[in-house]
Design an enzyme around this catalytic site. Structure first.
Site, mmCIF file in Angstrom:
data_model
loop_
_atom_site.group_PDB
_atom_site.id
_atom_site.type_symbol
_atom_site.label_atom_id
_atom_site.label_comp_id
_atom_site.label_asym_id
_atom_site.label_seq_id
_atom_site.Cartn_x
_atom_site.Cartn_y
_atom_site.Cartn_z
ATOM 1 N N THR A 177 0.880 -1.173 0.000
ATOM 2 C CA THR A 177 0.000 0.000 0.000
ATOM 3 C C THR A 177 0.915 1.220 0.000
ATOM 4 O O THR A 177 2.055 1.133 0.458
ATOM 5 C CB THR A 177 -0.895 0.039 1.257
ATOM 6 O OG1 THR A 177 -0.044 0.090 2.404
ATOM 7 C CG2 THR A 177 -1.778 -1.194 1.343
ATOM 8 N N LYS A 431 -15.803 16.007 10.635
ATOM 9 C CA LYS A 431 -16.861 16.021 11.650
ATOM 10 C C LYS A 431 -16.953 17.437 12.199
ATOM 11 O O LYS A 431 -16.061 17.901 12.889
ATOM 12 C CB LYS A 431 -16.500 15.055 12.793
ATOM 13 C CG LYS A 431 -17.008 13.643 12.598
ATOM 14 C CD LYS A 431 -18.464 13.542 13.041
ATOM 15 C CE LYS A 431 -19.046 12.142 12.920
ATOM 16 N NZ LYS A 431 -18.710 11.259 14.020
ATOM 17 N N TRP A 436 -21.510 15.110 10.248
ATOM 18 C CA TRP A 436 -20.553 14.696 9.250
ATOM 19 C C TRP A 436 -20.748 15.462 7.934
ATOM 20 O O TRP A 436 -21.878 15.717 7.513
ATOM 21 C CB TRP A 436 -20.746 13.196 9.065
ATOM 22 C CG TRP A 436 -20.196 12.624 7.827
ATOM 23 C CD1 TRP A 436 -18.909 12.244 7.618
ATOM 24 C CD2 TRP A 436 -20.912 12.343 6.636
ATOM 25 N NE1 TRP A 436 -18.786 11.746 6.354
ATOM 26 C CE2 TRP A 436 -19.993 11.795 5.738
ATOM 27 C CE3 TRP A 436 -22.243 12.515 6.244
ATOM 28 C CZ2 TRP A 436 -20.358 11.410 4.461
ATOM 29 C CZ3 TRP A 436 -22.601 12.134 4.960
ATOM 30 C CH2 TRP A 436 -21.668 11.586 4.089
#
Ligand code: ADP
Length: 536
Positions: A177, A431, A436
């Site tokens: 990754t 947030k 959200w």
């Protein structure tokens, strides 16, 4: 026992049934043309040469290069011998390259000349496991390293004729990754996984590559096997185009035109840049039919422009290193009665999960969220092309895997038809005052503005609201920040509007060409907020 869920039948089909099909490659030394028959011979020779260098089943061969025919050969020879091909990202910082080669303990490295070779030369003292460095060109540079020239090895090699029976569970590929979320994590792909993923890409429900296609591989081959297109296109018998070291937009436009490319794939930024290039130059995209865009959300404005100006369809795909890339594609279902932009609204979602996989979207309490297009939770996926562990990373395994499911870290909604939409990555969620805000929806809306070329929205810490959105924007002409806020105000509640819209020359990108929100956060962390949050 299941036989043949390996890469060998791919190699057989391509070389036996399509020997005259073409492979075009732009290398550091110019453009070359081979056919699949030559590819077959060269793979057999590379395998013979690797055996000579001591590579055996279970060993690991690292590749460190751009998209060329030689890299394509390296995608086949090690796995056909039962060894493992480990792709290493050539544009990573030295520390990451060092970590990755050490962690994987590669035995042999196949390296492009130029910058990649210089990196390996610089770091070689720290690579304890590596016995040989093969420079993927006509000759090897003068060096104290145990170097070999790729073409010399191939000329001198005994081509392998009797390919071994390789276990379907044998590791065949490996990728790390990119490390945007911390130390890079290795994932291993077995023969069966690579076979299954290439076959899934092959189905028309996913991408569907045919022998009549001309496929240009823009996704770097060092990243998640270039989404396995080099396997899928090969087993299909398609003409393939490899655009070589650091291809710029001019190179890509020229290859599309001169090689008659029908299908290509990559992250959005590449195809946004290509549109910009096409605005200022005389380009011929008449051969191009489809572009698969994924890795980040495909902006609707970009899809609309390709469709209306070039008659090119964007197939929007979602996936991760852990899902071997593509795991969903978004196209309207038959019978959906869509007017105007409604088709684009569907295509802009991340879409329908690809055949062979299963998904859940799970809320904080571990319950499946209703498929109402509004409720959101974490996307979980499982299936034969999804890894179930990281290489030597027990801590990360505990966090990311549960009962065979991969917990993707992507936050999604699902509509009544089963189309899912990624609204954020868990680590990018904004947030504000306990509520959200979707960074991806704001970015998409900003990119709908005619002057906006690129947009990234991040959270900055805020004393009263914990976090507030701030946008970074690259524009093609003069644009007032107030205009952009006004533009967003047409679609979003006031409290969603970014406190600050920064028009910049560029937005930092990761080694895989995505917006680097971590770097952007660091740059904008102390950004003043000219719009008082009281205005919410
Ligand atoms: P990195 O973590 O470095 O970005 P990956 O290539 O594995 O490495 O990225 C996978 C992530 O990229 C996904 O979890 C998701 O957040 C994002 N992603 C991939 N495709 C899309 C898409 N079509 N739309 C939105 N996000 C996407």
């Amino acid at each position: 026992m299941t036989r043949g869920q390996t890469l060998r039948p791919f190699y057989w089909r391509a070389t036996a049934l399509f020997p005259g099909q073409e492979i075009v490659s732009r290398t550091h030394a110019g453009r070359t043309h081979h056919d699949y028959a030559a590819f077959g011979d060269r793979v057999a020779r590379l395998a013979g040469a690797l055996r000579e260098l001591g590579v055996e089943a279970g060993d690991r061969v690292g590749t460190f290069g751009w998209n060329t025919h030689r890299h394509m050969e390296a995608y086949y020879a090690p796995p056909l011998l039962g060894a493992q091909m480990h792709t290493i990202n050539v544009v990573l910082p030295d520390d990451d390259v060092e970590f990755i080669v050490e962690d994987a303990a590669d035995d042999v490295l196949l390296v492009d000349p130029g910058d990649p070779f210089e990196t390996v030369e610089r770091l070689f003292d720290r690579f304890d496991s590596v016995d040989h460095v093969v420079v993927m060109g006509e000759e090897a540079p003068e060096s104290d390293l145990p170097v070999h020239a790729y073409e010399d090895l191939l000329s001198d090699a005994d081509p392998v004729e009797d390919w071994p029976d390789v276990d379907a569970d044998a590791p065949a590929g490996m990728c790390y990754t990119s490390g945007t979320t911390g130390t890079p994590k290795g994932v291993e792909y077995t023969q069966a996984m690579m076979h299954a993923h290439a076959m899934m890409v092959q189905t028309p429900s996913a991408i569907g590559i045919d022998q009549s296609d001309v496929v240009m591989h823009v996704v770097p081959m060092y990243h998640v096997n270039s989404w396995n297109f080099p396997y899928a296109a090969t087993v299909a018998g398609a003409k393939q185009v490899y655009p070589g070291p650091s291809p710029d937009t001019e190179t890509l436009a020229d290859l599309v035109e001169s090689e008659g490319v029908t299908l290509t794939a990559g992250v959005p930024t590449v195809f946004i840049d290509l549109l910009e290039y096409a605005d200022d130059h005389d380009v011929d995209f008449s051969s191009l039919e489809r572009i698969v865009v994924g890795g980040s959300a495909a902006p609707k404005g970009v899809m609309r422009r390709y469709a209306t100006e070039y008659d090119v369809t964007i197939d929007h795909a979602w996936g991760m290193t852990e899902t071997m890339s593509i795991a969903s594609v978004s196209r309207p279902k038959a019978g959906m009665d869509l007017e105007g932009d409604e088709g684009l609204d569907v295509r802009a979602k991340q879409g329908l999960l690809s055949p062979g996989l299963e998904m859940r979207v799970v809320d904080d309490d571990g319950e499946d969220v209703p498929w109402d297009g509004e409720s959101f939770g974490e996307l979980w996926v499982r299936g034969p092309t999804v890894v179930d562990e990281y290489y030597r990373r027990p801590g990360a395994n505990e966090e990311s895997f549960e009962d065979g499911w991969l917990k993707t870290g992507d936050i999604a909604t699902v509509d009544e038809e089963g189309y899912f939409e990624i609204v954020d990555r868990a680590k990018d969620v904004i947030k504000s005052g306990g509520e959200w805000i979707s960074s991806i929806r704001l970015e998409n809306a900003l990119m709908e503005h005619p002057e906006v070329v690129q947009a990234a929205v991040i959270a900055v810490p805020h004393e009263r609201w914990q976090e507030r959105p701030v946008a970074a924007v690259v524009a093609s002409g003069p644009v007032a920040e107030d205009d952009l806020r006004q533009h967003l105000a047409e679609s979003f509640p006031r409290w969603w509007l970014p406190d600050d819209v920064r028009v910049r020359d560029s937005i930092p990108k990761t080694a895989t060409g995505k917006f680097d929100k971590k770097a952007l956060r660091e740059e904008l962390e102390d950004a003043p907020t000219p719009y008082a949050p009281e205005e919410r």
